[in-house]
Design a protein around this motif. Structure first.
Motif, PDB file in Angstrom:
ATOM      1  N   GLY A  81      45.710  20.239  13.074  1.00 23.54           N
ATOM      2  CA  GLY A  81      47.175  20.264  13.117  1.00 23.54           C
ATOM      3  C   GLY A  81      47.574  19.618  11.986  1.00 23.54           C
ATOM      4  N   GLN A  82      46.937  19.001  10.857  1.00 25.14           N
ATOM      5  CA  GLN A  82      47.437  18.811   9.763  1.00 25.14           C
ATOM      6  C   GLN A  82      47.897  19.963   8.904  1.00 25.14           C
ATOM      7  OE1 GLN A  82      48.563  15.513  10.326  1.00 25.14           O
ATOM      8  NE2 GLN A  82      48.039  14.901   8.145  1.00 25.14           N
ATOM      9  N   TYR A 106      53.899  11.075  14.505  1.00 24.07           N
ATOM     10  CA  TYR A 106      52.306  10.855  14.211  1.00 24.07           C
ATOM     11  C   TYR A 106      52.189  10.321  12.979  1.00 24.07           C
ATOM     12  CZ  TYR A 106      47.547  11.834  13.193  1.00 24.07           C
ATOM     13  OH  TYR A 106      46.250  11.715  12.814  1.00 24.07           O
ATOM     14  N   ASN A 154      54.338  10.542  18.759  1.00 25.13           N
ATOM     15  CA  ASN A 154      53.227   9.910  19.109  1.00 25.13           C
ATOM     16  C   ASN A 154      53.209   8.870  18.099  1.00 25.13           C
ATOM     17  OD1 ASN A 154      50.558   9.165  18.761  1.00 25.13           O
ATOM     18  ND2 ASN A 154      49.629  10.863  17.673  1.00 25.13           N
ATOM     19  N   ASP A 179      56.835  19.868  16.240  1.00 26.32           N
ATOM     20  CA  ASP A 179      55.487  19.637  16.599  1.00 26.32           C
ATOM     21  C   ASP A 179      55.412  19.297  18.254  1.00 26.32           C
ATOM     22  OD1 ASP A 179      52.953  18.435  17.296  1.00 26.32           O
ATOM     23  OD2 ASP A 179      52.644  17.840  15.395  1.00 26.32           O
ATOM     24  N   SER A 201      48.955  20.567  17.378  1.00 26.94           N
ATOM     25  CA  SER A 201      47.323  20.157  16.856  1.00 26.94           C
ATOM     26  C   SER A 201      46.612  20.484  18.141  1.00 26.94           C
ATOM     27  CB  SER A 201      47.160  18.764  16.893  1.00 26.94           C
ATOM     28  OG  SER A 201      45.865  18.242  17.070  1.00 26.94           O
ATOM     29  N   THR A 203      43.894  20.393  18.612  1.00 19.35           N
ATOM     30  CA  THR A 203      42.727  19.527  18.892  1.00 19.35           C
ATOM     31  C   THR A 203      42.936  18.543  19.947  1.00 19.35           C
ATOM     32  OG1 THR A 203      42.723  19.115  16.316  1.00 19.35           O
ATOM     33  CG2 THR A 203      41.325  17.642  17.479  1.00 19.35           C
ATOM     34  N   LYS A 204      44.218  18.633  20.330  1.00 19.33           N
ATOM     35  CA  LYS A 204      44.721  17.720  21.619  1.00 19.33           C
ATOM     36  C   LYS A 204      44.630  18.440  22.730  1.00 19.33           C
ATOM     37  CE  LYS A 204      45.049  14.585  18.596  1.00 19.33           C
ATOM     38  NZ  LYS A 204      44.858  15.190  17.500  1.00 19.33           N
TER      39      LYS A 204
HETATM   40  N1  PLP Z   1      50.562  16.165  15.273  1.00 23.24           N
HETATM   41  C1  PLP Z   1      50.610  15.161  16.170  1.00 23.24           C
HETATM   42  C2  PLP Z   1      51.640  15.027  17.249  1.00 23.24           C
HETATM   43  C3  PLP Z   1      49.104  14.482  16.541  1.00 23.24           C
HETATM   44  O1  PLP Z   1      49.084  13.712  17.221  1.00 23.24           O
HETATM   45  C4  PLP Z   1      48.338  15.061  15.625  1.00 23.24           C
HETATM   46  C5  PLP Z   1      46.871  14.169  15.699  1.00 23.24           C
HETATM   47  O2  PLP Z   1      46.797  13.334  16.251  1.00 23.24           O
HETATM   48  C6  PLP Z   1      48.409  15.899  14.613  1.00 23.24           C
HETATM   49  C7  PLP Z   1      49.464  16.273  14.417  1.00 23.24           C
HETATM   50  C8  PLP Z   1      47.215  16.324  13.615  1.00 23.24           C
HETATM   51  O3  PLP Z   1      46.441  17.084  14.116  1.00 23.24           O
HETATM   52  P1  PLP Z   1      44.881  17.101  13.602  1.00 23.24           P
HETATM   53  O4  PLP Z   1      44.270  15.651  14.092  1.00 23.24           O
HETATM   54  O5  PLP Z   1      44.338  18.154  14.558  1.00 23.24           O
HETATM   55  O6  PLP Z   1      44.981  17.396  12.302  1.00 23.24           O
END
Ligand code: PLP
Length: 422
Positions: A81-82, A106, A154, A179, A201, A203-204
């Motif tokens: 996500g970054q 975040y 977040n 986002d 992200s 990942t979530k």
């Molecule tokens: N954006 C949001 C809202 C997030 O909560 C996060 C991570 O918690 C990210 C971006 C970053 O994602 P990643 O951890 O996959 O790099």
């Protein structure tokens, strides 16, 4: 197709006799019969896979699925996500440029914007997303290139007034980048309210099982890059592609093609075929899981509100939330599974509470099928000063609870015994 079906079928249609399940094309490269064909691929004259950093059939299928779910013209998967937020901004802003971001974001994105982008010469001004139009607009400068915010912040769970921010952005010839990680397209589709670019992200919730890092950028195709005087890179020849002009060559998909062929080519933060396969598995059940996360989280939030140890609960689905009206508009089906709350005992009580949980685990993660907790002030938002914490809507004693899909009674039983001990 409706979203539940898109989650299963969009992006990959097997031909007669092919695998029903999306195959993993575990290959970095692809063969061609002639140098002429490969030259055309490199000149972007024809579409095709030639190197997995720039495109791969498994990753491509997931990109098409997510683009369909968000209602966009195209998507680009990234390694995290970054990386998605970094590329989303670098695609419009270079050294000397400026971005306006809401302050409730975040912690990792905050660091990226406040520290690393600044080192690259891109300045970010943070604004209170609830400030009036004139105050937000006052942060916009001639060199501003985008406005950025999170649908559900977040961990403050602030709801972004997407329509209002899009209106302000568009009045100044700027795209709104949202986002949408916490909401997912199941709960909110920012393009329906005027956002231009969406990031996640993956990942979530999209993965949802805590197995795969990933990110994605989705292009609505709605922003007119040629109409705004701010985006020279979109309308002037790109020397690295023999003078190609993105808006002319790719029309509505100019942004997402540019992100892939320029930034992914040069920075290389790509998703892997295996990773995309895991994300696809998660996406298949996303609507089911989101329904259960929302249902459990609302019940937990209501229960926490009734507990004497709890000072405040941040969950936009609660009638008491200052964001409730925005949640009714943007998140009518639910406000996701994340509930942030503060204990009366402050930082120490928060720590004791977390250390006393049995089933619910302490994890640097959120949006997993298993319930988990975190103390933002000592972890994800550790680098923020007290003033920055307050601006991001975080108190020192705040606990971020990511409510999973377990049986509700089991979740409440664990919370109750931990509150007793805290
Ligand atoms: N954006 C949001 C809202 C997030 O909560 C996060 C991570 O918690 C990210 C971006 C970053 O994602 P990643 O951890 O996959 O790099």
């Amino acid at each position: 197709m409706k979203q539940e079906s898109q989650c299963l079928y969009a992006g990959y249609t097997p031909a007669n006799g092919q695998a029903r399940v999306l195959p993993i094309t575990q290959s970095t490269t692809f063969t061609y019969a002639s140098t002429a064909e490969v030259s055309k691929l490199f000149d972007l004259e024809v579409e095709g896979f030639f190197y997995t950093r720039l495109g791969n059939p498994t990753v491509d299928a997931v990109e098409r699925k997510i683009a369909a779910l968000e209602g966009g013209v195209g998507a680009l998967c990234t390694s995290s996500g970054q990386a998605a937020n970094l590329l989303a901004i670098l695609n419009v802003a270079a050294c000397g440029d400026h971005v306006v971001s809401t302050s409730s974001i975040y912690g990792g994105t905050f660091n990226l914007f406040a520290v690393t982008l600044r080192r690259m010469g891109i300045e970010v001004t943070f604004v209170d997303q609830h400030a009036d139009d004139a105050t937000i607009a006052a942060a916009i400068r001639p060199e501003t290139r985008a406005i950025f915010g999170e649908t559900l912040a977040n961990p403050s769970m602030d709801v972004l007034d997407i329509e209002r921010l899009a209106r302000i952005a568009h009045a100044h010839g700027l795209p709104l980048v949202v986002d949408n990680t916490f909401a997912t397209p199941v709960l909110c589709r920012p393009f329906d309210f005027g956002a231009d670019i969406v990031t996640h992200s993956t990942t979530k919730y999209m993965d949802g099982h805590a197995v795969q890092m990933g990110g994605v950028i989705v292009d609505s195709g709605n922003f007119d890059w040629a109409a705004s005087p701010r985006f020279a890179e979109f309308v002037q020849p790109d020397a690295s592609y023999h003078g190609l002009i993105y808006t002319q060559a790719f029309g509505k998909a100019a942004y997402i093609v540019k992100a892939r062929v320029q930034l992914m080519r040069d920075l290389g933060c790509c998703q892997t075929p295996q990773g995309a396969f895991y994300i696809n598995l998660g996406l298949e059940t996303l609507p089911l899981r989101m329904r259960k996360h929302c249902e459990n989280a609302l019940a937990v939030a209501r229960w926490l509100e009734g507990r004497p140890e709890v000072e405040s609960v941040l969950y936009p689905g609660l009638e008491s939330s200052p964001c409730h009206a925005l949640a009714c508009k943007y998140l009518p089906q639910g406000s996701s599974g994340v509930v942030s709350f503060s204990l009366r005992g402050g930082r120490d009580a928060g720590a004791r509470f977390i250390d006393s949980l049995n089933m619910i685990s302490l994890q640097v993660h959120v949006a997993d099928i298993r319930s988990c907790v975190l103390h933002p002030a000592s972890s994800t938002h550790r680098q923020l000063s007290d003033e920055q914490l307050v601006a991001a809507g975080i108190t020192p004693g705040m606990v971020r609870l990511s409510v999973g899909v377990e049986n509700l009674e089991d979740i409440l039983t664990d919370l109750a015994q931990a509150l007793d001990r805290a």
